[in-house]
Design an enzyme around this catalytic site. Structure first.
Site, PDB file in Angstrom:
ATOM      1  N   PRO A  66       0.805  -1.217   0.000  1.00 17.13           N
ATOM      2  CA  PRO A  66       0.000   0.000   0.000  1.00 17.13           C
ATOM      3  C   PRO A  66       0.842   1.273   0.000  1.00 17.13           C
ATOM      4  O   PRO A  66       2.070   1.234   0.073  1.00 17.13           O
ATOM      5  CB  PRO A  66      -0.786  -0.128   1.297  1.00 17.13           C
ATOM      6  CG  PRO A  66       0.211  -0.794   2.218  1.00 17.13           C
ATOM      7  CD  PRO A  66       0.982  -1.756   1.356  1.00 17.13           C
ATOM      8  N   LYS A  80       4.979  -5.317  -6.378  1.00 19.81           N
ATOM      9  CA  LYS A  80       4.163  -4.291  -7.014  1.00 19.81           C
ATOM     10  C   LYS A  80       3.771  -3.277  -5.950  1.00 19.81           C
ATOM     11  O   LYS A  80       2.871  -3.507  -5.134  1.00 19.81           O
ATOM     12  CB  LYS A  80       2.897  -4.861  -7.652  1.00 19.81           C
ATOM     13  CG  LYS A  80       2.195  -3.829  -8.559  1.00 19.81           C
ATOM     14  CD  LYS A  80       0.735  -4.112  -8.756  1.00 19.81           C
ATOM     15  CE  LYS A  80      -0.148  -3.330  -7.805  1.00 19.81           C
ATOM     16  NZ  LYS A  80      -0.072  -1.855  -7.954  1.00 19.81           N
ATOM     17  N   ALA A  90       2.257   0.436  -4.471  1.00 18.30           N
ATOM     18  CA  ALA A  90       1.148   1.318  -4.818  1.00 18.30           C
ATOM     19  C   ALA A  90       1.620   2.352  -5.830  1.00 18.30           C
ATOM     20  O   ALA A  90       2.708   2.922  -5.692  1.00 18.30           O
ATOM     21  CB  ALA A  90       0.621   2.019  -3.564  1.00 18.30           C
ATOM     22  N   GLY A 118      -3.698  -3.865   2.261  1.00 18.15           N
ATOM     23  CA  GLY A 118      -4.545  -2.868   1.635  1.00 18.15           C
ATOM     24  C   GLY A 118      -5.970  -2.999   2.131  1.00 18.15           C
ATOM     25  O   GLY A 118      -6.229  -3.535   3.212  1.00 18.15           O
ATOM     26  N   GLU A 128      -3.379  -8.603   4.977  1.00 15.78           N
ATOM     27  CA  GLU A 128      -3.369  -7.616   6.069  1.00 15.78           C
ATOM     28  C   GLU A 128      -4.244  -6.472   5.584  1.00 15.78           C
ATOM     29  O   GLU A 128      -3.837  -5.673   4.751  1.00 15.78           O
ATOM     30  CB  GLU A 128      -1.939  -7.165   6.382  1.00 15.78           C
ATOM     31  CG  GLU A 128      -1.804  -6.499   7.741  1.00 15.78           C
ATOM     32  CD  GLU A 128      -1.835  -5.003   7.664  1.00 15.78           C
ATOM     33  OE1 GLU A 128      -2.926  -4.439   7.907  1.00 15.78           O
ATOM     34  OE2 GLU A 128      -0.789  -4.394   7.374  1.00 15.78           O
ATOM     35  N   CYS A 151      -3.378   1.641   9.219  1.00 15.84           N
ATOM     36  CA  CYS A 151      -4.443   0.639   9.335  1.00 15.84           C
ATOM     37  C   CYS A 151      -4.779   0.316  10.784  1.00 15.84           C
ATOM     38  O   CYS A 151      -5.906  -0.095  11.082  1.00 15.84           O
ATOM     39  CB  CYS A 151      -4.061  -0.633   8.572  1.00 15.84           C
ATOM     40  SG  CYS A 151      -2.478  -1.325   9.056  1.00 15.84           S
ATOM     41  N   GLU A 185     -13.690   2.438   7.544  1.00 24.73           N
ATOM     42  CA  GLU A 185     -12.303   2.878   7.648  1.00 24.73           C
ATOM     43  C   GLU A 185     -12.128   4.153   6.841  1.00 24.73           C
ATOM     44  O   GLU A 185     -12.313   4.175   5.629  1.00 24.73           O
ATOM     45  CB  GLU A 185     -11.353   1.791   7.149  1.00 24.73           C
ATOM     46  CG  GLU A 185      -9.895   2.143   7.374  1.00 24.73           C
ATOM     47  CD  GLU A 185      -8.964   1.009   6.985  1.00 24.73           C
ATOM     48  OE1 GLU A 185      -8.013   0.745   7.741  1.00 24.73           O
ATOM     49  OE2 GLU A 185      -9.193   0.392   5.930  1.00 24.73           O
ATOM     50  N   ILE A 186     -11.759   5.236   7.507  1.00 28.19           N
ATOM     51  CA  ILE A 186     -11.630   6.544   6.863  1.00 28.19           C
ATOM     52  C   ILE A 186     -10.242   6.733   6.283  1.00 28.19           C
ATOM     53  O   ILE A 186     -10.069   7.267   5.192  1.00 28.19           O
ATOM     54  CB  ILE A 186     -11.949   7.671   7.865  1.00 28.19           C
ATOM     55  CG1 ILE A 186     -13.389   7.513   8.383  1.00 28.19           C
ATOM     56  CG2 ILE A 186     -11.755   9.043   7.224  1.00 28.19           C
ATOM     57  CD1 ILE A 186     -13.748   8.455   9.508  1.00 28.19           C
ATOM     58  N   PHE A 187      -9.220   6.309   7.000  1.00 27.47           N
ATOM     59  CA  PHE A 187      -7.821   6.508   6.622  1.00 27.47           C
ATOM     60  C   PHE A 187      -7.486   7.993   6.512  1.00 27.47           C
ATOM     61  O   PHE A 187      -6.790   8.443   5.599  1.00 27.47           O
ATOM     62  CB  PHE A 187      -7.500   5.763   5.320  1.00 27.47           C
ATOM     63  CG  PHE A 187      -6.367   4.781   5.464  1.00 27.47           C
ATOM     64  CD1 PHE A 187      -6.475   3.710   6.336  1.00 27.47           C
ATOM     65  CD2 PHE A 187      -5.197   4.922   4.740  1.00 27.47           C
ATOM     66  CE1 PHE A 187      -5.441   2.802   6.490  1.00 27.47           C
ATOM     67  CE2 PHE A 187      -4.149   4.033   4.886  1.00 27.47           C
ATOM     68  CZ  PHE A 187      -4.272   2.965   5.761  1.00 27.47           C
TER      69      PHE A 187
END
Length: 511
Positions: free
Chosen positions: A180, A205, A207, A258, A280, A314, A413-415
């Protein structure tokens, strides 16, 4: 990786010149396949943006399906015929330790600047926390390379047979990691280090919003002596690069951090080829403050649990549960603490936190703030967008009082830096509210009563429980979630359960 109680770590000694960070030279980013840096096969690139200045940092090669297939073929050839998986553990350990030395030495400044301009993390956090932690992670797993043992099993056959059975632990093969934007270094190395220590070959890979530090990690791998194909970097969108990795039969494991929605999609895609997966995923972590807590300490901890790294974490303490008998006193002190925060340039040593990582994350957070107002929670402080020198995707730390656990700001979840504070009646009510969520990643308990803390920790359905602290992590301590927060564990010897597999060997000791 540990933090000082209630304080965001600041840069040491000399002041940091923010212009130095903004002007630090960053060349266009390339893919890394089979030991070589290369452009995308079709020459396509995309911009990576500095969230503090809203300016283009550089262009990044955008991998195609063909590039991804090339990386997979390279990793397969490396695993089946290359030296990495056949090396003695002690030889792999030398390279992993060399990687750690390069992270803390030659490439420390480059990693720090790239992480700050690409993601908006505090420079002081990256230099004091992220870089030492990932170096320590490589050293920790370097120590395990010579200790992944099998065992001899007591077995019996029919009369007259003399049987023996033993197990050996083997690498899975090719591991693809999809990581992420919020902790580009830490959440990548937590997958790289155990995977490589086990003898797997690796495809990363990152983000697309934050690829810069991943490119430096590839440079470090190259310089440290990773054999060609044993480590590959592919940068590009999930709908092309990610989908190939999660569905291709030659990928043996997908390690993902993510959102829960994307994680579910990856599990579905991976099921067709029976890949190993670790997930996760999201969280909505409760932080319970009982009336017998040290209130001043709990205020600082709640601030740190929630607002560190602009709440793009997270495991942030995104639901603050406070016992009714101290609700007024606690919230008054907490709001005053929040008002002291300085949102600003992440290169400024006085900043508490920097910008949201992208314009999309910024707008999503503002939308959640409006939903809290619309649902009737009391906006106690914050709630507005900010700019620094007329630029940037900044948001004030935002606190809602009189929130309930059924509100959108308490369920999803706002993050971003938006915190509902929810009152509770007693111990059982606190546990009920804490567990009333589809998530189960982390949690916290603040109390002077050790028995109460242990009782609560035993009852809360979450993979991590912090008691009278928050945001402590170690390479040796397993980390992962319950429920929709995922499965599998990173860190510790427990992580090898998902990067290795057991083979049982039988033999008849006949004469």
């Amino acid at each position: 990786m540990a933090h000082t109680l209630g304080n965001i770590k600041k840069a040491s000694s000399s002041a940091i010149n923010s212009e130095k960070g903004h002007n630090y030279p960053i060349e266009p980013g390339k893919l890394y396949i089979n030991g070589k840096f290369k452009d995308a096969s079709n020459g396509k690139t995309f911009d990576t943006i500095n969230p503090t200045t809203e300016q283009v940092i550089t262009q990044i090669a955008e991998a195609t399906t063909a590039d991804t297939l090339e990386a997979i073929a390279s990793a397969k050839e490396a695993f089946e015929n290359g030296p990495w998986g056949k090396m003695k553990g002690s030889e792999r350990a030398k390279i992993l330790n060399r990687i750690a030395d390069l992270i803390e030495g030659k490439y420390a400044e480059e990693l720090a600047h790239r992480e700050v301009v690409d993601m908006g993390k505090l420079y002081s956090d990256v230099t004091h926390i992220d870089i030492p932690h990932i170096a320590n992670m490589f050293r920790y797993y370097a120590g395990w390379t010579t200790k992944l043992e099998g065992s001899v099993k007591p077995v019996e056959g029919i009369p007259g047979e003399d049987l023996m059975a033993w197990t050996r632990r083997e690498a899975l093969g090719i591991v693809a990691a999809i990581t992420p934007f919020n902790f580009p270094l830490i959440l990548t190395v937590s997958k790289i280090a155990p995977a490589l220590a086990s003898g797997n070959c690796f495809i990363h890979k990152p983000a697309s919003q934050t690829p810069l530090s991943a490119i430096t990690i590839a440079k470090i791998m190259d310089e440290a002596g990773m054999p060609p194909g044993s480590y590959n970097l592919i940068i590009g969108p999930g709908e092309t690069v990610g989908n190939v990795l999660t569905s291709h039969p030659d990928i043996d494991k997908v390690a993902f951090t993510g959102s829960t929605k994307v994680g579910q999609s990856i599990v579905r895609d991976s099921a067709l080829t029976m890949k190993h997966t670790t997930m996760e995923l999201g969280g909505k972590s409760p932080n319970i403050v009982f009336a017998d807590a040290d209130i001043d300490r709990a205020v600082n901890l709640a601030f740190f649990a929630m607002f560190w790294n602009k709440s793009e974490v997270c495991v942030a303490g995104t639901r603050l549960l406070v016992e009714k008998s101290i609700y007024k006193e606690f919230t008054e002190k907490f709001i005053e603490r929040v008002k002291q925060a300085k949102v600003g340039d992440p290169f400024d040593s006085e900043s508490t936190y920097g910008p949201m990582s992208s314009k999309g994350a910024w707008q999503k957070t503002l939308d959640f703030i409006q939903s809290g107002i619309d649902e009737g929670a009391t906006l106690a402080t914050g709630g507005k967008a900010l700019q620094v020198n007329g630029k940037g995707w900044f948001i004030e730390p935002t606190v809602f009082l009189n929130a309930t656990n059924d509100m959108k700001i308490a369920r999803e979840e706002i993050f971003g830096p938006v915190l509902p504070i929810i009152p509770f009646n007693d111990f059982e009510d606190a546990i009920r509210i804490a567990n009333d969520t589809p998530y189960g990643l982390a949690s916290g308990v603040q109390t002077r009563d050790l028995k109460k803390a242990i009782r609560a920790a035993n009852r809360i359905k979450a993979g991590t429980v912090w008691t009278n602290t928050w945001h402590h992590y170690s390479p040796s301590a397993p980390f992962g979630g319950f429920k929709l927060s995922g499965y599998g564990r990173e860190h510790g010897i427990e992580s090898f359960e998902s990067y290795t597999q057991y083979k049982t060997i039988w033999t008849d000791l006949y004469e």
